[in-house]
Design an enzyme around this catalytic site. Sequence first.
Site, mmCIF file in Angstrom:
data_model
loop_
_atom_site.group_PDB
_atom_site.id
_atom_site.type_symbol
_atom_site.label_atom_id
_atom_site.label_comp_id
_atom_site.label_asym_id
_atom_site.label_seq_id
_atom_site.Cartn_x
_atom_site.Cartn_y
_atom_site.Cartn_z
ATOM 1 N N SER A 148 0.869 -1.178 0.000
ATOM 2 C CA SER A 148 0.000 0.000 0.000
ATOM 3 C C SER A 148 0.902 1.222 0.000
ATOM 4 O O SER A 148 2.091 1.134 0.349
ATOM 5 C CB SER A 148 -0.873 0.011 1.268
ATOM 6 O OG SER A 148 -1.543 1.245 1.437
ATOM 7 N N TYR A 174 -1.993 -1.227 10.414
ATOM 8 C CA TYR A 174 -1.984 -1.400 8.956
ATOM 9 C C TYR A 174 -0.650 -0.942 8.376
ATOM 10 O O TYR A 174 -0.025 -1.658 7.566
ATOM 11 C CB TYR A 174 -3.141 -0.599 8.352
ATOM 12 C CG TYR A 174 -3.352 -0.811 6.874
ATOM 13 C CD1 TYR A 174 -3.952 -1.970 6.404
ATOM 14 C CD2 TYR A 174 -2.982 0.151 5.948
ATOM 15 C CE1 TYR A 174 -4.164 -2.172 5.043
ATOM 16 C CE2 TYR A 174 -3.183 -0.034 4.591
ATOM 17 C CZ TYR A 174 -3.780 -1.194 4.146
ATOM 18 O OH TYR A 174 -3.991 -1.386 2.792
#
Length: 266
Positions: A143, A156
């Site tokens: 990401s 995350y």
Amino acid sequence: MKDFAGRVAVVTGGASGIGRAMADRFAAEGMKIVLADIEQAALDRAETEIRTSGATVTSKRTDVSRAEDVEALAKFAVDTFGAVHILCNNAGVGMGGTSWQMTVKDWQWVVGVNLWGVIHGLLAFLPRMIAQKQGGHIVNTASMAGLIATQGLGVYNTTKYAVVGLSETLVKDLKPYGIGVSVLCPMGVETRILDSERNRPSALRDPDAKKSEPVPLMGRTLKPEEVATQVLAAIRANQLYVITHAEGLEPLRRRFERMEEAIPGS
């Protein structure tokens, strides 16, 4: 990797979102597809739809946080098609909240899928891919949160930074075997990652835990198909980083400027 026709691609998280779009793109190139996902109904639907397009496809329900599931997936793929040439470690979940407010169960769930899922994929598939002596390519979905830390995404960010670092190491380790590596670092994409709780195992649910509001995404929201096209181009070019949004350039530049400023005498 230039030639795709007749090759075999395995895609985890392949029933929807970016995973499904990559599977569709590979199928359009004449590849044989193995879909893996934790959602059986969505997996069955994706397999049927891809087969209807004329592609050769099969599927296997897989919880990537479980090593035995991923090992079974690797065996299934090789037993079915004889080899694996592209592995997309794509399955992932998202969760917002400050790091110290996340419970142990929160950390176990997100790390189990986002990081251990990638590790399990590498441990199960790479020995087989190396033994084939046919080259290939690994795509690890990280990401932009693996390159730029976003407030309120501690767990995350942690997993995605680890996936980026692992991928950067792999590209060096796998060079002698002709296996390329790409790490996918998207920003906003039209997926169901904000609804990840639907797939959270009951043993790791924590209904009383305090959670923050969803973190707003910066920049445009791309279609999964746009991302899949970029991934295919990266595989063809043996390109390590797949940074999908031009909006990511300025934050990346600022990050590395801060690093340069921190070096004595710079």
